[in-house]
Design a protein around this motif. Structure first.
Motif, PDB file in Angstrom:
ATOM      1  N   ARG A  14       8.200  -6.742  -5.823  1.00  0.00           N
ATOM      2  CA  ARG A  14       8.132  -7.827  -4.822  1.00  0.00           C
ATOM      3  C   ARG A  14       9.545  -8.155  -4.321  1.00  0.00           C
ATOM      4  O   ARG A  14       9.766  -8.367  -3.131  1.00  0.00           O
ATOM      5  N   ASP A  62      -5.024 -10.234  -7.934  1.00  0.00           N
ATOM      6  CA  ASP A  62      -4.041 -10.878  -7.053  1.00  0.00           C
ATOM      7  C   ASP A  62      -3.926 -12.384  -7.336  1.00  0.00           C
ATOM      8  O   ASP A  62      -2.845 -12.965  -7.207  1.00  0.00           O
ATOM      9  N   ARG A 108       0.834  -1.206   0.000  1.00  0.00           N
ATOM     10  CA  ARG A 108       0.000   0.000   0.000  1.00  0.00           C
ATOM     11  C   ARG A 108       0.870   1.259   0.000  1.00  0.00           C
ATOM     12  O   ARG A 108       0.577   2.231  -0.699  1.00  0.00           O
ATOM     13  N   ARG A 141      -2.102 -12.957 -11.172  1.00  0.00           N
ATOM     14  CA  ARG A 141      -0.770 -12.472 -11.546  1.00  0.00           C
ATOM     15  C   ARG A 141       0.203 -13.655 -11.629  1.00  0.00           C
ATOM     16  O   ARG A 141       0.016 -14.670 -10.940  1.00  0.00           O
ATOM     17  N   ARG A 166      -0.441 -12.086   1.304  1.00  0.00           N
ATOM     18  CA  ARG A 166      -0.987 -12.935   0.239  1.00  0.00           C
ATOM     19  C   ARG A 166      -0.069 -14.118  -0.062  1.00  0.00           C
ATOM     20  O   ARG A 166      -0.528 -15.152  -0.522  1.00  0.00           O
ATOM     21  N   ASP A 167       1.232 -13.935   0.175  1.00  0.00           N
ATOM     22  CA  ASP A 167       2.216 -14.950  -0.245  1.00  0.00           C
ATOM     23  C   ASP A 167       3.177 -15.321   0.878  1.00  0.00           C
ATOM     24  O   ASP A 167       4.298 -15.740   0.624  1.00  0.00           O
ATOM     25  N   ARG A 176      -9.824  -6.593  -7.283  1.00  0.00           N
ATOM     26  CA  ARG A 176      -8.483  -6.688  -6.682  1.00  0.00           C
ATOM     27  C   ARG A 176      -8.111  -8.156  -6.425  1.00  0.00           C
ATOM     28  O   ARG A 176      -6.998  -8.589  -6.719  1.00  0.00           O
TER      29      ARG A 176
HETATM   30  O1  C5P Z   1      -3.733  -6.777   2.676  1.00  0.00           O
HETATM   31  P1  C5P Z   1      -4.054  -5.526   1.910  1.00  0.00           P
HETATM   32  O2  C5P Z   1      -5.439  -5.529   1.351  1.00  0.00           O
HETATM   33  O3  C5P Z   1      -3.727  -4.298   2.663  1.00  0.00           O
HETATM   34  O4  C5P Z   1      -3.039  -5.577   0.657  1.00  0.00           O
HETATM   35  C1  C5P Z   1      -3.111  -4.651  -0.403  1.00  0.00           C
HETATM   36  C2  C5P Z   1      -2.603  -5.306  -1.686  1.00  0.00           C
HETATM   37  O5  C5P Z   1      -1.209  -5.585  -1.533  1.00  0.00           O
HETATM   38  C3  C5P Z   1      -3.239  -6.656  -2.027  1.00  0.00           C
HETATM   39  O6  C5P Z   1      -4.420  -6.527  -2.798  1.00  0.00           O
HETATM   40  C4  C5P Z   1      -2.137  -7.352  -2.810  1.00  0.00           C
HETATM   41  O7  C5P Z   1      -2.164  -7.020  -4.172  1.00  0.00           O
HETATM   42  C5  C5P Z   1      -0.852  -6.774  -2.222  1.00  0.00           C
HETATM   43  N1  C5P Z   1      -0.163  -7.700  -1.328  1.00  0.00           N
HETATM   44  C6  C5P Z   1       0.613  -8.685  -1.894  1.00  0.00           C
HETATM   45  N2  C5P Z   1       1.336  -9.523  -1.099  1.00  0.00           N
HETATM   46  C7  C5P Z   1       1.287  -9.417   0.228  1.00  0.00           C
HETATM   47  C8  C5P Z   1       0.464  -8.443   0.837  1.00  0.00           C
HETATM   48  C9  C5P Z   1      -0.271  -7.598   0.028  1.00  0.00           C
HETATM   49  O8  C5P Z   1       0.665  -8.823  -3.109  1.00  0.00           O
HETATM   50  N3  C5P Z   1       2.041 -10.245   0.975  1.00  0.00           N
END
Ligand code: C5P
Length: 213
Positions: A91, A171, A36, A174, A117-118, A167
């Motif tokens: 990343r 996610d 973010r 990708r 997410r990962d 979103r």
């Molecule tokens: O968790 P949050 O909604 O705040 O995350 C915002 C965006 O950051 C997610 O939609 C995702 O694309 C990305 N994100 C990610 N990998 C993470 C945490 C967040 O790709 N470990």
């Protein structure tokens, strides 16, 4: 002890991760805030979050000043975060910070909880403590609306649902680090559960795993 908490938007990751950190005396890192902050930095500079060069340079220069920004939690910032998060060099730039935090948590804690997410698939794939939260999209959208209203931000459920689904789709699709449960993750559907029930199920999982190791 490293606990990975992954899942789509508004599935309850942040609340669970904070509760687990408090319960087990671990440090907590909201990795979504990193993406973010990168997305917000690009928006603030008037740049395009889909542009790899702009986003990568923002990720490499990331400071802590944006973490308290009032717009950090907005849906527009979430969308920009999702765009920058699909860029491999972004990343890569954020990976070592996350791994260092997990392996050497601040405050001499015995471990860390990371939500994102990962975490279970890429950041900390070695940890046996992997939790993946899921929930019905309409329920997640309602939770996000409530959260926004609690912060004094008016939100329309249908719009939040549409943005959130967009979103999540981005996610999941990708090519780098897509949103997917690790093969050995404990997948917990929180649609019908309140925060206490989610916490209790997660603690049971962690304790059971601990007993097995
Ligand atoms: O968790 P949050 O909604 O705040 O995350 C915002 C965006 O950051 C997610 O939609 C995702 O694309 C990305 N994100 C990610 N990998 C993470 C945490 C967040 O790709 N470990």
């Amino acid at each position: 002890m490293i606990i990975a908490v992954d899942g789509p938007a508004a599935a309850g990751k942040g609340t669970l991760a904070r509760n687990l950190a408090r319960h087990f005396g671990l440090a907590y890192l909201d990795t979504g805030a990193l993406y973010r902050a990168v997305g917000l930095a690009v928006l603030e500079s008037g740049g395009d979050p889909h542009d790899p060069e702009t986003a990568t340079s923002a990720a490499k220069q990331l400071g802590f000043d944006l973490f308290d920004h009032p717009d950090l939690r907005n849906e527009a910032t979430g969308e920009a975060a999702s765009a920058v998060a699909a860029i491999p060099a972004v990343r890569e730039a954020l990976l070592s910070f996350q791994r260092t935090f997990a392996e050497n948590p601040p405050g001499e804690r015995g471990g860390a909880v990371l939500d994102g997410r990962d975490i279970g698939t890429v950041v900390c794939p070695e940890t046996p403590f992997k939790i993946f939260l899921v929930a019905d999209p309409a329920v997640r959208a309602e939770r996000r609306v409530k959260e926004l209203r609690n912060r004094g931000v008016e939100a329309i459920s249908a719009e939040i649902l549409r943005d959130m689904e967009h979103r999540d789709a981005q996610d999941k699709s990708r090519t780098i680090s897509p949103l997917v449960p690790a093969r050995d993750a404990f997948v917990l559907d929180t649609t019908e559960l309140d925060a206490d029930a989610v916490f209790a199920a997660a603690v049971d999982f962690v304790n059971a795993k601990n007993g097995m190791n």
